[in-house]
Design an enzyme around this catalytic site. Structure first.
Site, PDB file in Angstrom:
ATOM      1  N   LYS A  87     -41.075  44.862 -33.778  1.00  0.00           N
ATOM      2  CA  LYS A  87     -40.378  45.798 -33.044  1.00  0.00           C
ATOM      3  C   LYS A  87     -40.381  47.301 -33.617  1.00  0.00           C
ATOM      4  O   LYS A  87     -39.696  47.579 -34.372  1.00  0.00           O
ATOM      5  CB  LYS A  87     -38.683  45.313 -32.758  1.00  0.00           C
ATOM      6  CG  LYS A  87     -37.940  45.591 -31.534  1.00  0.00           C
ATOM      7  CD  LYS A  87     -37.960  47.117 -31.280  1.00  0.00           C
ATOM      8  CE  LYS A  87     -37.130  47.893 -32.088  1.00  0.00           C
ATOM      9  NZ  LYS A  87     -37.292  49.456 -31.665  1.00  0.00           N
ATOM     10  N   GLU A 124     -29.565  64.197 -44.605  1.00  0.00           N
ATOM     11  CA  GLU A 124     -31.170  64.257 -44.435  1.00  0.00           C
ATOM     12  C   GLU A 124     -31.337  64.897 -42.917  1.00  0.00           C
ATOM     13  O   GLU A 124     -30.723  64.539 -42.265  1.00  0.00           O
ATOM     14  CB  GLU A 124     -31.440  62.737 -44.236  1.00  0.00           C
ATOM     15  CG  GLU A 124     -32.814  62.507 -44.296  1.00  0.00           C
ATOM     16  CD  GLU A 124     -33.547  61.038 -43.545  1.00  0.00           C
ATOM     17  OE1 GLU A 124     -32.783  60.561 -43.143  1.00  0.00           O
ATOM     18  OE2 GLU A 124     -34.257  60.850 -44.276  1.00  0.00           O
ATOM     19  N   CYS A 140     -39.971  59.992 -45.199  1.00  0.00           N
ATOM     20  CA  CYS A 140     -38.468  59.461 -46.330  1.00  0.00           C
ATOM     21  C   CYS A 140     -38.745  59.888 -47.530  1.00  0.00           C
ATOM     22  O   CYS A 140     -37.933  59.846 -48.362  1.00  0.00           O
ATOM     23  CB  CYS A 140     -38.651  58.092 -46.028  1.00  0.00           C
ATOM     24  SG  CYS A 140     -39.897  57.248 -46.738  1.00  0.00           S
ATOM     25  N   ARG A 171     -40.205  55.582 -29.731  1.00  0.00           N
ATOM     26  CA  ARG A 171     -40.950  56.791 -29.678  1.00  0.00           C
ATOM     27  C   ARG A 171     -42.281  56.922 -29.711  1.00  0.00           C
ATOM     28  O   ARG A 171     -42.965  57.732 -28.803  1.00  0.00           O
ATOM     29  CB  ARG A 171     -40.397  57.753 -30.625  1.00  0.00           C
ATOM     30  CG  ARG A 171     -38.814  57.799 -30.991  1.00  0.00           C
ATOM     31  CD  ARG A 171     -38.215  59.003 -30.424  1.00  0.00           C
ATOM     32  NE  ARG A 171     -36.838  58.732 -30.419  1.00  0.00           N
ATOM     33  CZ  ARG A 171     -36.021  58.535 -29.504  1.00  0.00           C
ATOM     34  NH1 ARG A 171     -36.480  58.246 -28.404  1.00  0.00           N
ATOM     35  NH2 ARG A 171     -34.587  58.133 -29.730  1.00  0.00           N
TER      36      ARG A 171
HETATM   37  P1  NAD Z   1     -34.068  54.961 -36.520  1.00  0.00           P
HETATM   38  O1  NAD Z   1     -33.204  54.252 -37.436  1.00  0.00           O
HETATM   39  O2  NAD Z   1     -33.117  55.809 -35.547  1.00  0.00           O
HETATM   40  O3  NAD Z   1     -34.728  53.762 -35.971  1.00  0.00           O
HETATM   41  C1  NAD Z   1     -35.373  52.852 -36.595  1.00  0.00           C
HETATM   42  C2  NAD Z   1     -35.790  51.580 -35.780  1.00  0.00           C
HETATM   43  O4  NAD Z   1     -34.248  50.987 -35.513  1.00  0.00           O
HETATM   44  C3  NAD Z   1     -36.332  51.615 -34.359  1.00  0.00           C
HETATM   45  O5  NAD Z   1     -37.094  50.579 -34.279  1.00  0.00           O
HETATM   46  C4  NAD Z   1     -34.971  51.937 -33.476  1.00  0.00           C
HETATM   47  O6  NAD Z   1     -35.527  51.329 -32.330  1.00  0.00           O
HETATM   48  C5  NAD Z   1     -34.012  50.892 -34.011  1.00  0.00           C
HETATM   49  N1  NAD Z   1     -32.512  51.411 -33.908  1.00  0.00           N
HETATM   50  C6  NAD Z   1     -32.281  52.575 -33.783  1.00  0.00           C
HETATM   51  N2  NAD Z   1     -30.853  52.509 -33.284  1.00  0.00           N
HETATM   52  C7  NAD Z   1     -30.586  51.412 -33.400  1.00  0.00           C
HETATM   53  C8  NAD Z   1     -29.142  50.597 -33.355  1.00  0.00           C
HETATM   54  N3  NAD Z   1     -28.025  51.549 -33.245  1.00  0.00           N
HETATM   55  N4  NAD Z   1     -29.152  49.460 -33.387  1.00  0.00           N
HETATM   56  C9  NAD Z   1     -30.051  48.605 -33.685  1.00  0.00           C
HETATM   57  N5  NAD Z   1     -31.538  49.210 -33.777  1.00  0.00           N
HETATM   58  C10 NAD Z   1     -31.632  50.524 -33.837  1.00  0.00           C
HETATM   59  O7  NAD Z   1     -34.888  55.939 -37.499  1.00  0.00           O
HETATM   60  P2  NAD Z   1     -35.866  56.621 -36.771  1.00  0.00           P
HETATM   61  O8  NAD Z   1     -35.267  58.142 -36.404  1.00  0.00           O
HETATM   62  O9  NAD Z   1     -36.980  56.039 -36.009  1.00  0.00           O
HETATM   63  O10 NAD Z   1     -36.882  56.963 -38.483  1.00  0.00           O
HETATM   64  C11 NAD Z   1     -36.269  57.997 -39.256  1.00  0.00           C
HETATM   65  C12 NAD Z   1     -35.583  57.346 -40.329  1.00  0.00           C
HETATM   66  O11 NAD Z   1     -36.319  56.608 -41.099  1.00  0.00           O
HETATM   67  C13 NAD Z   1     -35.148  58.546 -41.340  1.00  0.00           C
HETATM   68  O12 NAD Z   1     -33.804  58.400 -41.879  1.00  0.00           O
HETATM   69  C14 NAD Z   1     -36.117  58.292 -42.655  1.00  0.00           C
HETATM   70  O13 NAD Z   1     -35.712  58.465 -43.873  1.00  0.00           O
HETATM   71  C15 NAD Z   1     -36.022  56.802 -42.510  1.00  0.00           C
HETATM   72  N6  NAD Z   1     -37.374  56.168 -43.088  1.00  0.00           N
HETATM   73  C16 NAD Z   1     -37.118  55.439 -44.334  1.00  0.00           C
HETATM   74  C17 NAD Z   1     -38.429  55.082 -44.898  1.00  0.00           C
HETATM   75  C18 NAD Z   1     -38.233  54.617 -46.216  1.00  0.00           C
HETATM   76  O14 NAD Z   1     -39.080  53.718 -46.782  1.00  0.00           O
HETATM   77  N7  NAD Z   1     -37.023  54.451 -46.723  1.00  0.00           N
HETATM   78  C19 NAD Z   1     -39.564  55.257 -44.441  1.00  0.00           C
HETATM   79  C20 NAD Z   1     -39.762  55.913 -43.164  1.00  0.00           C
HETATM   80  C21 NAD Z   1     -38.559  56.421 -42.533  1.00  0.00           C
END
Ligand code: NAD
Length: 499
Positions: free
Chosen positions: A174, A384, A282, A178
């Site tokens: 999934k 962040e 990240c 975006r």
């Molecule tokens: P996000 O948490 O908004 O979304 C991630 C995923 O979760 C998406 O597929 C989205 O559809 C889903 N999602 C979003 N809100 C949800 C909810 N309320 N309930 C269930 N699912 C939901 O993250 P983003 O904005 O796409 O990505 C950026 C974030 O990801 C930053 O915080 C970054 O640090 C983190 N990140 C972490 C790593 C790591 O390895 N630790 C790597 C890449 C990105």
């Protein structure tokens, strides 16, 4: 005309049936270029059914045959590199060279997975008792799920599905709503490589899809990468539904600069790690902790003109070093943090607000920002930001610098620039962080090591890819055997021992 995207189920592109869609943007232009379907509960259930059936036959495929498909996949990814990176950059906004780096990192996971027969080799002990042998094997879990963020639409899914499938599971991805086109392309290429239908599926969706996947009884394991609040939610909900979960969250990565550091190297490191991919990584460095005012002033002298000279532009501009951020809302959020930093008393040395890119007036651009005199009570330090904003925190000594890092709620990555071996060794041993570097800007582990933070940057017990990935996507079984010839042991009411 906007392109209507699909799901990818059972080896085919499948139109969404929920009637719900989300707009997908080209962030450099600020224009809608596609619409992605948002799956309903019924669509998720159908996809799980397909994946569950495929998991049974795929688990019977030999590790050698799975490896052959991985080799084919690697060749196809190389062949289609330009198509993948253009698709990725158009929806994400990162410059093409950075997109190529992302794909390369993902392909390194495929390279590791080509060695799956070796990684899955079990353990065998002959004669653990009289004529008794014992062996341990790792078996696949069944249907595994990946929920991924926008910032690495290629590499992060590949951390997951490549390892899960190599281990004999089927997979439902999934991806972020975006930038969903890259995963669809990756799925198509995997089929061409010989992967049987149903083993890898991509379902587009939002919270409705995630919640159904987290509670579906036929899902065995969930890998999540995204922001910390969602990571924590996914971990708690998934484990409450008896699933194995690894949920990687956000970060605030610090880089310490000691007075003996090579300041030119440190400057290069900060420029690449803080502003590359517009800070949407990240493992981006968002805090420079500089020891001593003299070192700080010298560093700023080198750093400030480099931040001012950053080339912001579209991925179509070969000169551009960083592209736009992902959405209009992300741009507003980042600029809100910059406003707050100024309000809270930090010194804004370079202001990237209001940057304009020719022919891309509606693009979601934020220029590089540099703050000095940042303190730990400011939101630009605690939160962040996920944008091209670097905060300098001045400290008097190494101990204070280390304490800052260890006290922060996040624990993803960190690094130190120094020539002193004792300090470096102390740092690598006592930093409460999952990925630590010495004189390297972004200590992202290679594919045959494992990636994962500590504290509120990772919920669960397993890091991702490498041997941790093999362990996450398999479960251990230990078998004890005895062949009957010439044996009459009799009933024994005591627990068996080695004697
Ligand atoms: P996000 O948490 O908004 O979304 C991630 C995923 O979760 C998406 O597929 C989205 O559809 C889903 N999602 C979003 N809100 C949800 C909810 N309320 N309930 C269930 N699912 C939901 O993250 P983003 O904005 O796409 O990505 C950026 C974030 O990801 C930053 O915080 C970054 O640090 C983190 N990140 C972490 C790593 C790591 O390895 N630790 C790597 C890449 C990105």
């Amino acid at each position: 005309m906007t392109n209507k995207l699909s799901h990818y189920i059972n080896g085919e592109l499948v139109q969404g049936t929920s009637g719900r869609y989300v707009d997908v943007y080209n962030p450099a232009k600020g224009e809608v270029i596609a619409r992605a379907p948002l799956a309903s509960i019924e669509e998720i259930d159908r996809c799980v059914e397909v994946a569950a059936q495929a998991a049974e036959s795929w688990a019977e495929a030999t590790p050698g045959n799975r490896a052959k498909i991985m080799f084919n996949y690697l060749a196809l990814l190389k062949q289609h590199k330009d198509e993948v990176i253009k698709t990725l950059s158009r929806e994400h906004g990162k410059v093409l060279s950075d997109a190529e780096g992302e794909l390369t990192r993902g392909m390194e996971v495929v390279e590791f997975a080509c060695g799956i027969p070796s990684h899955l080799k079990g353990e065998f002990t002959e004669q653990v008792g009289s004529k008794i042998d014992s062996y341990s094997v790792r078996q696949p879990l069944g249907v595994c799920v990946g929920i991924t963020p926008f910032n690495f639409p290629c590499m992060v899914p590949m951390w997951m599905y490549v390892m899960a499938i190599a281990c004999g599971n089927s997979f439902i991805l999934k991806p972020s709503e975006r930038d969903p086109s890259t995963p669809l392309l990756l799925a198509k290429l995997f089929k061409q490589a010989g992967l049987p239908d149903g083993v890898f599926n991509v379902i587009n969706g939002d919270k409705v899809a995630v919640d159904r996947l987290l509670e579906h009884p036929d899902i065995a394991a969930v890998s999540f990468v995204g922001s910390t609040p969602v990571a924590e939610y996914v971990y708690r909900t998934g484990t409450a539904n008896n699933k194995r979960v690894q949920a990687l969250g956000g970060a605030k990565n610090h880089l310490i600069i000691m007075p003996d550091a090579d300041l030119d190297q440190a400057t290069d490191a900060l420029i690449g790690a803080a502003y590359g991919s517009a800070g949407e990584r990240c493992m981006a460095i968002s805090v420079a902790v500089v020891v001593g005012d003299e070192t700080t002033d010298k560093l700023i002298e080198k750093l400030k003109p480099r931040v001012q000279a950053l080339k912001i532009g579209s991925y179509t501009d070969a000169e551009a070093e960083l592209g736009p951020v992902i959405t209009k809302e992300a741009k507003q959020r980042i600029e809100g943090y910059i406003d707050a930093g100024v309000e809270h008393g930090a010194k804004l040395l370079v202001d990237g607000r209001g940057v304009k890119v020719a022919d891309h007036e509606k693009g979601f651009f934020v220029g590089g920002c540099l703050f000095d005199n940042v303190t730990t009570d400011m939101t630009i330090y605690t939160d962040e930001i996920f944008g091209p904003v670097l905060s300098i925190v001045r400290v008097g000594d190494y101990e204070t610098a280390l304490k800052l890092i260890n006290d922060h709620e996040y624990g993803n990555g960190t690094s130190i620039y120094t020539r002193d071996g004792d300090t470096a060794r102390h740092f690598t041993r006592y930093a409460k962080i999952g990925m630590v570097g010495v004189n390297v800007p972004i200590p992202v582990p290679v594919a045959y090591h494992s990636f994962g933070g500590w504290k509120r940057s990772l919920f669960g017990d397993y890091s991702i890819h490498g041997m941790e990935g093999v362990r996450f996507y398999t479960r251990l079984k230990t078998v004890t055997t005895r062949w009957p010839t010439g044996i009459r042991a009799g009933a024994d009411f005591n627990i068996p021992t080695m004697s």
